[in-house]
Design a protein around this motif. Structure first.
Motif, PDB file in Angstrom:
ATOM      1  N   ALA A  82      -5.901 -26.656 -33.776  1.00  0.00           N
ATOM      2  CA  ALA A  82      -4.824 -26.897 -32.818  1.00  0.00           C
ATOM      3  C   ALA A  82      -5.137 -26.208 -31.495  1.00  0.00           C
ATOM      4  CB  ALA A  82      -3.504 -26.383 -33.383  1.00  0.00           C
ATOM      5  N   GLU A  83      -4.405 -26.576 -30.476  1.00  0.00           N
ATOM      6  CA  GLU A  83      -4.573 -25.931 -29.175  1.00  0.00           C
ATOM      7  C   GLU A  83      -4.265 -24.440 -29.306  1.00  0.00           C
ATOM      8  OE1 GLU A  83      -2.866 -26.317 -24.581  1.00  0.00           O
ATOM      9  OE2 GLU A  83      -2.201 -27.702 -26.152  1.00  0.00           O
ATOM     10  N   GLY A  84      -5.095 -23.606 -28.702  1.00  0.00           N
ATOM     11  CA  GLY A  84      -4.896 -22.164 -28.796  1.00  0.00           C
ATOM     12  C   GLY A  84      -5.541 -21.548 -30.018  1.00  0.00           C
ATOM     13  N   GLN A  85      -6.351 -22.338 -30.738  1.00  0.00           N
ATOM     14  CA  GLN A  85      -7.062 -21.824 -31.906  1.00  0.00           C
ATOM     15  C   GLN A  85      -8.560 -22.071 -31.755  1.00  0.00           C
ATOM     16  OE1 GLN A  85      -5.175 -23.839 -35.289  1.00  0.00           O
ATOM     17  NE2 GLN A  85      -3.951 -22.006 -35.669  1.00  0.00           N
ATOM     18  N   TYR A  86      -9.345 -21.367 -32.567  1.00  0.00           N
ATOM     19  CA  TYR A  86     -10.786 -21.579 -32.598  1.00  0.00           C
ATOM     20  C   TYR A  86     -11.237 -21.704 -34.048  1.00  0.00           C
ATOM     21  CZ  TYR A  86     -11.554 -16.739 -34.161  1.00  0.00           C
ATOM     22  OH  TYR A  86     -11.557 -15.566 -34.884  1.00  0.00           O
ATOM     23  N   CYS A  87     -12.418 -22.249 -34.252  1.00  0.00           N
ATOM     24  CA  CYS A  87     -12.955 -22.416 -35.602  1.00  0.00           C
ATOM     25  C   CYS A  87     -13.959 -21.300 -35.877  1.00  0.00           C
ATOM     26  CB  CYS A  87     -13.635 -23.779 -35.736  1.00  0.00           C
ATOM     27  SG  CYS A  87     -14.339 -24.097 -37.375  1.00  0.00           S
ATOM     28  N   ALA A  88     -13.711 -20.519 -36.906  1.00  0.00           N
ATOM     29  CA  ALA A  88     -14.600 -19.408 -37.266  1.00  0.00           C
ATOM     30  C   ALA A  88     -15.783 -19.949 -38.065  1.00  0.00           C
ATOM     31  CB  ALA A  88     -13.834 -18.359 -38.061  1.00  0.00           C
ATOM     32  N   THR A  89     -16.713 -20.582 -37.361  1.00  0.00           N
ATOM     33  CA  THR A  89     -17.837 -21.239 -38.029  1.00  0.00           C
ATOM     34  C   THR A  89     -18.817 -20.260 -38.673  1.00  0.00           C
ATOM     35  OG1 THR A  89     -18.983 -21.322 -35.888  1.00  0.00           O
ATOM     36  CG2 THR A  89     -17.729 -23.264 -36.546  1.00  0.00           C
ATOM     37  N   ASP A  90     -18.795 -19.001 -38.250  1.00  0.00           N
ATOM     38  CA  ASP A  90     -19.738 -18.029 -38.807  1.00  0.00           C
ATOM     39  C   ASP A  90     -19.126 -17.182 -39.917  1.00  0.00           C
ATOM     40  OD1 ASP A  90     -18.009 -16.827 -37.061  1.00  0.00           O
ATOM     41  OD2 ASP A  90     -19.491 -15.448 -36.208  1.00  0.00           O
ATOM     42  N   THR A  91     -17.857 -17.449 -40.269  1.00  0.00           N
ATOM     43  CA  THR A  91     -17.233 -16.669 -41.348  1.00  0.00           C
ATOM     44  C   THR A  91     -16.562 -17.580 -42.369  1.00  0.00           C
ATOM     45  OG1 THR A  91     -15.282 -16.331 -39.942  1.00  0.00           O
ATOM     46  CG2 THR A  91     -16.926 -14.571 -39.971  1.00  0.00           C
ATOM     47  N   ASP A  92     -15.238 -17.748 -42.269  1.00  0.00           N
ATOM     48  CA  ASP A  92     -14.515 -18.468 -43.320  1.00  0.00           C
ATOM     49  C   ASP A  92     -14.310 -19.952 -43.053  1.00  0.00           C
ATOM     50  OD1 ASP A  92     -12.642 -18.376 -41.307  1.00  0.00           O
ATOM     51  OD2 ASP A  92     -11.265 -17.025 -42.341  1.00  0.00           O
ATOM     52  N   MET A  93     -14.820 -20.464 -41.909  1.00  0.00           N
ATOM     53  CA  MET A  93     -14.694 -21.889 -41.573  1.00  0.00           C
ATOM     54  C   MET A  93     -13.231 -22.339 -41.551  1.00  0.00           C
ATOM     55  SD  MET A  93     -17.854 -22.728 -41.121  1.00  0.00           S
ATOM     56  CE  MET A  93     -17.840 -24.512 -41.058  1.00  0.00           C
ATOM     57  N   LEU A  94     -12.365 -21.468 -41.031  1.00  0.00           N
ATOM     58  CA  LEU A  94     -10.951 -21.794 -40.893  1.00  0.00           C
ATOM     59  C   LEU A  94     -10.529 -21.645 -39.438  1.00  0.00           C
ATOM     60  CD1 LEU A  94      -9.438 -19.908 -43.984  1.00  0.00           C
ATOM     61  CD2 LEU A  94      -9.860 -22.370 -43.777  1.00  0.00           C
ATOM     62  N   CYS A  95      -9.407 -22.257 -39.084  1.00  0.00           N
ATOM     63  CA  CYS A  95      -8.877 -22.149 -37.728  1.00  0.00           C
ATOM     64  C   CYS A  95      -8.052 -20.867 -37.593  1.00  0.00           C
ATOM     65  CB  CYS A  95      -7.998 -23.356 -37.407  1.00  0.00           C
ATOM     66  SG  CYS A  95      -8.893 -24.935 -37.350  1.00  0.00           S
ATOM     67  N   HIS A  96      -8.272 -20.139 -36.507  1.00  0.00           N
ATOM     68  CA  HIS A  96      -7.536 -18.904 -36.251  1.00  0.00           C
ATOM     69  C   HIS A  96      -7.057 -18.890 -34.804  1.00  0.00           C
ATOM     70  CE1 HIS A  96      -8.772 -17.209 -40.085  1.00  0.00           C
ATOM     71  NE2 HIS A  96     -10.022 -17.533 -39.816  1.00  0.00           N
ATOM     72  N   ASP A  97      -6.032 -18.086 -34.541  1.00  0.00           N
ATOM     73  CA  ASP A  97      -5.509 -17.973 -33.182  1.00  0.00           C
ATOM     74  C   ASP A  97      -6.570 -17.377 -32.254  1.00  0.00           C
ATOM     75  OD1 ASP A  97      -2.975 -18.972 -33.825  1.00  0.00           O
ATOM     76  OD2 ASP A  97      -2.278 -16.999 -34.469  1.00  0.00           O
ATOM     77  N   SER A  98      -6.729 -17.982 -31.087  1.00  0.00           N
ATOM     78  CA  SER A  98      -7.704 -17.472 -30.122  1.00  0.00           C
ATOM     79  C   SER A  98      -7.325 -16.078 -29.648  1.00  0.00           C
ATOM     80  CB  SER A  98      -7.803 -18.419 -28.918  1.00  0.00           C
ATOM     81  OG  SER A  98      -8.285 -19.686 -29.325  1.00  0.00           O
ATOM     82  N   GLU A  99      -6.029 -15.835 -29.498  1.00  0.00           N
ATOM     83  CA  GLU A  99      -5.522 -14.516 -29.159  1.00  0.00           C
ATOM     84  C   GLU A  99      -4.673 -14.020 -30.320  1.00  0.00           C
ATOM     85  OE1 GLU A  99      -3.535 -14.333 -25.439  1.00  0.00           O
ATOM     86  OE2 GLU A  99      -5.190 -15.242 -24.313  1.00  0.00           O
ATOM     87  N   VAL A 100      -5.010 -12.852 -30.846  1.00  0.00           N
ATOM     88  CA  VAL A 100      -4.317 -12.330 -32.023  1.00  0.00           C
ATOM     89  C   VAL A 100      -2.879 -11.961 -31.660  1.00  0.00           C
ATOM     90  CG1 VAL A 100      -4.340 -10.585 -33.840  1.00  0.00           C
ATOM     91  CG2 VAL A 100      -6.498 -11.420 -32.879  1.00  0.00           C
ATOM     92  N   PRO A 101      -1.894 -12.550 -32.335  1.00  0.00           N
ATOM     93  CA  PRO A 101      -0.490 -12.218 -32.034  1.00  0.00           C
ATOM     94  C   PRO A 101      -0.128 -10.831 -32.547  1.00  0.00           C
ATOM     95  CG  PRO A 101      -0.604 -13.711 -33.904  1.00  0.00           C
ATOM     96  CD  PRO A 101      -2.006 -13.593 -33.370  1.00  0.00           C
ATOM     97  N   THR A 102       0.798 -10.188 -31.877  1.00  0.00           N
ATOM     98  CA  THR A 102       1.265  -8.859 -32.291  1.00  0.00           C
ATOM     99  C   THR A 102       2.770  -8.900 -32.543  1.00  0.00           C
ATOM    100  OG1 THR A 102       1.577  -8.191 -29.982  1.00  0.00           O
ATOM    101  CG2 THR A 102      -0.553  -7.692 -31.002  1.00  0.00           C
ATOM    102  N   CYS A 103       3.298  -7.811 -33.070  1.00  0.00           N
ATOM    103  CA  CYS A 103       4.726  -7.743 -33.371  1.00  0.00           C
ATOM    104  C   CYS A 103       5.206  -6.301 -33.266  1.00  0.00           C
ATOM    105  CB  CYS A 103       5.007  -8.289 -34.775  1.00  0.00           C
ATOM    106  SG  CYS A 103       4.122  -7.400 -36.091  1.00  0.00           S
ATOM    107  N   THR A 104       6.504  -6.160 -33.117  1.00  0.00           N
ATOM    108  CA  THR A 104       7.123  -4.832 -33.123  1.00  0.00           C
ATOM    109  C   THR A 104       8.159  -4.703 -34.231  1.00  0.00           C
ATOM    110  OG1 THR A 104       8.752  -5.570 -31.480  1.00  0.00           O
ATOM    111  CG2 THR A 104       6.754  -4.499 -30.649  1.00  0.00           C
ATOM    112  N   SER A 105       8.503  -5.839 -34.854  1.00  0.00           N
ATOM    113  CA  SER A 105       9.467  -5.811 -35.959  1.00  0.00           C
ATOM    114  C   SER A 105       9.247  -7.031 -36.846  1.00  0.00           C
ATOM    115  CB  SER A 105      10.909  -5.808 -35.438  1.00  0.00           C
ATOM    116  OG  SER A 105      11.200  -7.026 -34.780  1.00  0.00           O
ATOM    117  N   ASP A 106       9.791  -6.983 -38.059  1.00  0.00           N
ATOM    118  CA  ASP A 106       9.643  -8.089 -39.006  1.00  0.00           C
ATOM    119  C   ASP A 106      10.237  -9.383 -38.458  1.00  0.00           C
ATOM    120  OD1 ASP A 106       8.505  -6.267 -40.704  1.00  0.00           O
ATOM    121  OD2 ASP A 106      10.256  -6.062 -42.019  1.00  0.00           O
TER     122      ASP A 106
END
Length: 252
Positions: A82-106
């Protein structure tokens, strides 16, 4: 006023054979039933509405790739994500967020996740408890998780899933620091390793990145009592008590 049902319709309602609700066509010819017409239309339609193999003109949903006409979970390139994701072709071959999301609460995470040290992590199952808190290299957790202290029992280790590193190989600092696993822990995926660092840039402001002897990666330290230190400057108290043989100490 009573209602009278026409005889032809009455027969249709009670006949075990069934019939068309039509009163018949002129000239006494039988009408083709609606069901028969629908069946003919379906036959003429061929494979319409049935299975259609994936192809360049009939792509798979985001997060899947086309293999021999079938959609499979995973990706072969960024085009499968999807837009905003990349394919980890050198590891698990899955789509991940291009920028890692963060949080401050559940509340900032999905309903099935918890906010753990600034990252959304899948809520652990009972079988995730009991990992080894004393050995980061062999903590007993899956390759996409790390062993952290349980919120209910600090002496109990629990496996928490960590997000994959960003497309540029970076991880947000979060609440206690983090660094991307660029081969530091061979048994782990390229995930964000919380509380570890290459330098102070991986740690919260005013924290230190402390290396122990023979360690390939450091530990982010706040300088509070009992946290790692290299010198007294790393400690709030100004006192770093050395640990013989470890090349570092603890703030006292």
């Amino acid at each position: 006023m009573r209602r009278i049902i026409p005889m032809t319709l009455s027969v249709c309602l009670f006949s075990v054979l069934g019939c068309s609700a039509s009163l018949g066509s002129e000239g006494g010819e039988d009408e083709t039933s609606a069901d028969d017409e629908a069946g003919d239309d379906a036959s003429e339609g061929g494979d319409e509405g049935g299975y259609s193999p994936c192809s360049s003109s009939n792509p798979c949903p985001d997060g899947q790739f086309c293999f021999n006409g079938l959609c499979a979970i995973g990706c072969l390139s960024a085009g499968d994500c999807a837009e905003g994701q990349y394919c980890a072709t050198d590891t698990d071959m899955l789509c991940h967020d291009s920028e890692v999301p963060t949080c401050t609460s559940d509340s900032e995470c999905a309903s099935s996740q918890l906010c753990v040290n600034g990252y959304c992590s899948a809520a652990p199952e009972p079988e995730d408890a009991g990992c080894n808190l004393d050995d980061y290299l062999d903590d007993g957790c899956p390759s996409n998780a790390v062993c952290l202290e349980s919120e209910d029992d600090p002496e109990l280790g629990v496996c928490y899933e960590m997000p994959a590193c960003g497309a540029d190989g970076s991880c947000p600092v979060g609440s206690i620091g983090a660094v991307c696993n660029n081969g530091y822990l061979p048994e782990k995926d390229a995930i964000c390793l919380v509380n570890l660092c290459e330098s102070t840039s991986n740690c919260p402001s005013d924290w230190s990145c402390v290396y122990f002897d023979q360690a390939t990666v450091g530990v982010c330290s706040s300088g509070a009592f009992g946290t790692p230190c290299s010198t007294g400057e790393d400690c709030e108290s100004g006192v770093c008590s050395p640990l013989p043989g470890f090349g570092a100490g603890l703030c006292t």
